[in-house]
Scaffold this motif. Sequence first.
Motif, PDB file in Angstrom:
ATOM      1  N   LYS A 133       0.832  -1.204   0.000  1.00  0.00           N
ATOM      2  CA  LYS A 133       0.000   0.000   0.000  1.00  0.00           C
ATOM      3  C   LYS A 133       0.868   1.256   0.000  1.00  0.00           C
ATOM      4  O   LYS A 133       0.578   2.235  -0.705  1.00  0.00           O
ATOM      5  N   LEU A 134       1.968   1.238   0.754  1.00  0.00           N
ATOM      6  CA  LEU A 134       2.871   2.390   0.805  1.00  0.00           C
ATOM      7  C   LEU A 134       3.531   2.639  -0.550  1.00  0.00           C
ATOM      8  O   LEU A 134       3.672   3.787  -0.976  1.00  0.00           O
ATOM      9  N   VAL A 135       3.954   1.567  -1.213  1.00  0.00           N
ATOM     10  CA  VAL A 135       4.563   1.708  -2.534  1.00  0.00           C
ATOM     11  C   VAL A 135       3.562   2.320  -3.507  1.00  0.00           C
ATOM     12  O   VAL A 135       3.888   3.216  -4.295  1.00  0.00           O
ATOM     13  N   PRO A 155      11.988  -8.204  -9.724  1.00  0.00           N
ATOM     14  CA  PRO A 155      10.921  -8.546  -8.792  1.00  0.00           C
ATOM     15  C   PRO A 155      10.473  -7.328  -7.988  1.00  0.00           C
ATOM     16  O   PRO A 155      11.294  -6.491  -7.601  1.00  0.00           O
ATOM     17  N   SER A 156       9.182  -7.249  -7.721  1.00  0.00           N
ATOM     18  CA  SER A 156       8.591  -6.061  -7.117  1.00  0.00           C
ATOM     19  C   SER A 156       7.941  -6.394  -5.776  1.00  0.00           C
ATOM     20  O   SER A 156       7.973  -7.538  -5.307  1.00  0.00           O
ATOM     21  N   ILE A 157       7.303  -5.398  -5.187  1.00  0.00           N
ATOM     22  CA  ILE A 157       6.575  -5.614  -3.941  1.00  0.00           C
ATOM     23  C   ILE A 157       5.437  -6.608  -4.151  1.00  0.00           C
ATOM     24  O   ILE A 157       5.096  -7.383  -3.242  1.00  0.00           O
ATOM     25  N   GLU A 158       4.848  -6.643  -5.350  1.00  0.00           N
ATOM     26  CA  GLU A 158       3.788  -7.620  -5.629  1.00  0.00           C
ATOM     27  C   GLU A 158       4.328  -9.047  -5.517  1.00  0.00           C
ATOM     28  O   GLU A 158       3.665  -9.936  -4.971  1.00  0.00           O
ATOM     29  N   ASP A 159       5.548  -9.257  -6.042  1.00  0.00           N
ATOM     30  CA  ASP A 159       6.172 -10.578  -5.914  1.00  0.00           C
ATOM     31  C   ASP A 159       6.434 -10.908  -4.449  1.00  0.00           C
ATOM     32  O   ASP A 159       6.299 -12.060  -4.021  1.00  0.00           O
ATOM     33  N   GLY A 160       6.828  -9.893  -3.687  1.00  0.00           N
ATOM     34  CA  GLY A 160       7.079 -10.101  -2.268  1.00  0.00           C
ATOM     35  C   GLY A 160       5.829 -10.504  -1.516  1.00  0.00           C
ATOM     36  O   GLY A 160       5.848 -11.420  -0.683  1.00  0.00           O
ATOM     37  N   LEU A 161       4.725  -9.822  -1.803  1.00  0.00           N
ATOM     38  CA  LEU A 161       3.463 -10.157  -1.147  1.00  0.00           C
ATOM     39  C   LEU A 161       3.006 -11.553  -1.541  1.00  0.00           C
ATOM     40  O   LEU A 161       2.558 -12.335  -0.685  1.00  0.00           O
TER      41      LEU A 161
END
Length: 383
Positions: A124-126, A355-361
């Motif tokens: 959400k912050l990103v 890889p992005s925050i979506e990949d992390g989630l």
Amino acid sequence: MSRKIRMGMVGGGRGAFIGGVHRIAAAIDQQIELVCGAFSSNPEKSRLSGEDFFLPADRVYGSYEEMITKEKELPEGERMDFVSIVTPNHVHFGPAKMALENGFHVVCDKPVTFNVEEAQILKKLVEETGLIFALTHNYTGYPMVKQARVMVENGDIGKVRKVVVEYPQGWLATKVEDTDQKQASWRVDPAKSGMGGAMGDIGTHAENLAEYITGLKITEVCAELTSFVEGRRLDDDANILLRLEGGAKGVLHCSQIAVGEENGLNIRIWGETGGLEWHQQEPNTLQVKSLEGPTVHYRTGVGSLSDAATAAQRVPAGHPEGYLEAFANIYKNFATCVRARLEGTEPDELSKDFPSIEDGLRGMIFVEKVVENSRGNEKWTKL
């Protein structure tokens, strides 16, 4: 903009393994320079680490809070541009959140956070800040992995039917954590590693690789996690059946008690008309199989490869495209996007491939659901 992108580091001080990997990878393309750091939760150790890296004493901090606060006070042309977080899992969220809240881009080691809730907050912050966030699932940086992805995307093996991905290691076959081995001790501690042991450490790499190459998301899991070493509090072995988008099926296994194994990350993908096979310990080769023709070995640096694979190549044919170079490809692409942001331009599409925050989630949700399924009585658990 005629300067390097400036990096601040959290963690990675004396005695750390992954911090050195990040610093080497960031420096390979000469686009990034280390300008400051909070290298340890111990201020004295952080100070000594800063001396090792020949940093000015006033740019070496005793905590990440101090680093982010003090760096934000510096002029824009002097302060760091982004934070690289190379700490154990339980110290990912705090510095990432504070960096984003204070206008700094972020590179974070995987898994992205300690739990799903923290990952959701960062996502959400990103989205709210528009800042750039990269996750170092470094195996996506190999040229032949990118070649495999393009071939699947282009339909060269037809619709994907089955994926088998594995990551066996053997270094935790005994209770190494009782010897005060630093890398082992925090990885088997649920207070530092999170709910997944081998699952969070290397299983997330296998999950990410399968989704990256196939372009298909895992939708359901049927899992069995085991702690084979007596007294170990987290799993050291995992066997998982997968269901993916489009009806594809898969098998993922990871283990840290597979005696004699090193870093055996391997993946095989079969479609309606062909198959692909890649082994991390033989990274320059991609095997491509077909219904009627012979198996073809694609080699890094030889022949005509995809633009994505070509852009990721660094050395002439016959020289291994290794772990550090794959790591560096993530840093290179991230730095290109940060530079474009600073210059007010748009980066090319190939540079957005990291890889992005979506990949992390997704990785955190995968670990949570695998653990949930293994502990429960349901045959399948949806992601």
